[in-house]
Design a protein around this motif. Structure first.
Motif, PDB file in Angstrom:
ATOM      1  N   ILE A  28       3.769  12.910   0.442  1.00 35.28           N
ATOM      2  CA  ILE A  28       4.106  12.185  -0.926  1.00 35.28           C
ATOM      3  C   ILE A  28       3.210  11.048  -1.173  1.00 35.28           C
ATOM      4  CG2 ILE A  28       5.751  11.321  -2.507  1.00 35.28           C
ATOM      5  CD1 ILE A  28       7.979  13.137  -1.049  1.00 35.28           C
ATOM      6  N   GLY A  29       3.220  10.419  -0.048  1.00 35.50           N
ATOM      7  CA  GLY A  29       2.136   9.034  -0.308  1.00 35.50           C
ATOM      8  C   GLY A  29       0.716   9.667  -0.559  1.00 35.50           C
ATOM      9  N   CYS A  30       0.141  10.486   0.216  1.00 35.91           N
ATOM     10  CA  CYS A  30      -1.121  11.269   0.044  1.00 35.91           C
ATOM     11  C   CYS A  30      -1.286  11.737  -1.545  1.00 35.91           C
ATOM     12  CB  CYS A  30      -1.478  12.022   0.833  1.00 35.91           C
ATOM     13  SG  CYS A  30      -1.478  11.858   2.729  1.00 35.91           S
ATOM     14  N   PHE A  31      -0.355  12.310  -1.924  1.00 39.40           N
ATOM     15  CA  PHE A  31      -0.181  12.743  -3.352  1.00 39.40           C
ATOM     16  C   PHE A  31      -0.237  11.634  -4.233  1.00 39.40           C
ATOM     17  CE2 PHE A  31       2.573  14.012  -7.143  1.00 39.40           C
ATOM     18  CZ  PHE A  31       1.798  14.632  -7.708  1.00 39.40           C
ATOM     19  N   LEU A  32       0.324  10.723  -4.097  1.00 37.65           N
ATOM     20  CA  LEU A  32       0.550   9.621  -5.174  1.00 37.65           C
ATOM     21  C   LEU A  32      -0.983   9.015  -5.324  1.00 37.65           C
ATOM     22  CD1 LEU A  32       3.904   8.155  -4.605  1.00 37.65           C
ATOM     23  CD2 LEU A  32       3.225   9.745  -6.768  1.00 37.65           C
ATOM     24  N   THR A  33      -1.641   8.908  -4.041  1.00 37.97           N
ATOM     25  CA  THR A  33      -2.803   7.937  -3.944  1.00 37.97           C
ATOM     26  C   THR A  33      -4.014   9.009  -4.263  1.00 37.97           C
ATOM     27  OG1 THR A  33      -2.702   8.622  -1.656  1.00 37.97           O
ATOM     28  CG2 THR A  33      -1.822   6.541  -2.534  1.00 37.97           C
ATOM     29  N   HIS A  34      -3.679  10.437  -4.345  1.00 38.74           N
ATOM     30  CA  HIS A  34      -4.905  11.395  -4.499  1.00 38.74           C
ATOM     31  C   HIS A  34      -5.672  11.580  -3.532  1.00 38.74           C
ATOM     32  CE1 HIS A  34      -2.868  12.270  -8.194  1.00 38.74           C
ATOM     33  NE2 HIS A  34      -3.720  11.805  -8.990  1.00 38.74           N
ATOM     34  N   MET A  35      -5.229  11.473  -2.375  1.00 38.34           N
ATOM     35  CA  MET A  35      -6.326  11.342  -1.165  1.00 38.34           C
ATOM     36  C   MET A  35      -7.037  12.644  -0.739  1.00 38.34           C
ATOM     37  SD  MET A  35      -4.431   9.145   1.846  1.00 38.34           S
ATOM     38  CE  MET A  35      -4.450   7.291   1.917  1.00 38.34           C
TER      39      MET A  35
ATOM     40  N   HIS B 214       0.898  -1.148   0.032  1.00 38.01           N
ATOM     41  CA  HIS B 214      -0.132   0.075   0.031  1.00 38.01           C
ATOM     42  C   HIS B 214       0.993   1.159   0.169  1.00 38.01           C
ATOM     43  CE1 HIS B 214      -4.091  -1.967   0.654  1.00 38.01           C
ATOM     44  NE2 HIS B 214      -3.116  -2.958   1.311  1.00 38.01           N
ATOM     45  N   VAL B 215       0.715   2.053  -1.195  1.00 43.28           N
ATOM     46  CA  VAL B 215       1.631   3.381  -1.317  1.00 43.28           C
ATOM     47  C   VAL B 215       1.305   4.180   0.011  1.00 43.28           C
ATOM     48  CG1 VAL B 215       2.016   5.047  -2.434  1.00 43.28           C
ATOM     49  CG2 VAL B 215       1.483   3.164  -3.605  1.00 43.28           C
ATOM     50  N   TRP B 216       0.411   4.594   0.440  1.00 39.91           N
ATOM     51  CA  TRP B 216       0.392   5.389   1.559  1.00 39.91           C
ATOM     52  C   TRP B 216       0.983   5.030   2.772  1.00 39.91           C
ATOM     53  CZ3 TRP B 216      -2.269   5.399   6.409  1.00 39.91           C
ATOM     54  CH2 TRP B 216      -2.413   6.546   6.949  1.00 39.91           C
ATOM     55  N   GLY B 217       0.766   3.520   3.049  1.00 37.07           N
ATOM     56  CA  GLY B 217       1.253   3.191   4.207  1.00 37.07           C
ATOM     57  C   GLY B 217       2.842   3.081   4.155  1.00 37.07           C
TER      58      GLY B 217
END
Length: 260
Positions: free
Chosen positions: A138-145, A19-22
């Motif tokens: 950056i994780g939030c950005f990649l997942t568009h949260m 999981h990218v964000w985690g």
């Protein structure tokens, strides 16, 4: 404008789903701890066992706080109707301000329990926070949260319905800027609590304004109370705490000067 990109939620490493964000949040915690060690070595307060213990309490407190803040302030109706879903934190639903509050209370409890100076050790912990926050965002950005309003600003990201600001990207830039400021100012000694008050009074006003850029026309839009997001109320609390800390430090300085 940032080139078009699809949300990257997971990727596979053989049989393992990552999981990218985690992944980025975990990397952020590791970077924050490393910077706390770096700061401790250069400030004369170096106790590896205490630093790791404090980091683990902060980690645990931040995860619990982030989850429950989200449950109670962002989606209470959903979680109260299906309470077992509260335990499924790996499916998402974490609040950064809940994490801040959880980290504060767990860290405060640990420092009081071991009779450690609160402001000195808070400065060590806060020194690594911008790095952890930047990497996590950056994780939030990649997942568009955290999609923002539609915009043609050069940092806007092309999404399915057109260009939008991405608050994860903008907050990552903000956090990297605070980290750079910390590294520059950390070259010389400062009063106890300096970096704590600096973070509160730089991050909170910026984050308060940024939340006005959050999308309100999407199903994943943040809940608002009297026109403000829960995080904005947290920002107001941070500004009040930072201001109170500055006044306390100035009072201690005046008393010290008068005693000479």
């Amino acid at each position: 404008m940032v080139p078009p990109m699809m949300a990257l939620d997971t990727f596979s490493l053989g049989p393992i789903t990552v999981h990218v964000w985690g992944l980025f949040v975990s990397a952020g915690f590791a970077a924050g701890i490393a910077l706390a060690f770096f700061r401790a070595r250069n400030s004369g307060v170096f106790n590896p066992e205490r630093i790791l213990d404090l980091a683990m309490w902060i980690l645990g407190g931040s995860l619990v706080g982030a989850r429950f803040f989200h449950v109670f302030f962002y989606e209470p109706a959903f979680y109260f109707s299906t309470p077992l879903e509260i335990l499924k934190f790996w499916e998402g639903g974490m609040s950064s301000f809940g994490g801040f509050l959880g980290a504060f209370f767990s860290g405060w409890w640990y420092l009081r329990r071991h009779a450690l100076d609160l402001l000195t050790w808070a400065d060590l912990a806060i020194f690594g926070l911008p790095a952890g926050l930047a990497i996590g965002r950056i994780g939030c950005f990649l997942t568009h949260m955290h999609p923002g309003i539609k915009s043609n600003f050069f940092l806007a990201v092309m999404m399915e319905d057109g260009p939008r600001l991405e608050l994860g990207l903008i907050e990552a830039i903000l956090a990297f800027g605070i980290l750079l400021l910390f590294l520059v100012l950390g070259r010389r000694p400062h009063r106890r609590g300096f970096f704590l008050s600096l973070f509160l009074l730089v991050y909170a006003p910026a984050r308060f304004l940024m939340d006005f850029l959050r999308a309100t026309d999407l199903s994943m839009a943040d809940v608002r109370y009297l026109g403000f997001t829960p995080a904005q109320y947290g920002c107001l609390l941070f500004i009040a705490l930072g201001t109170a800390l500055i006044w306390q430090q100035k009072g201690e300085q005046r008393r010290g000067d008068s005693a000479r």
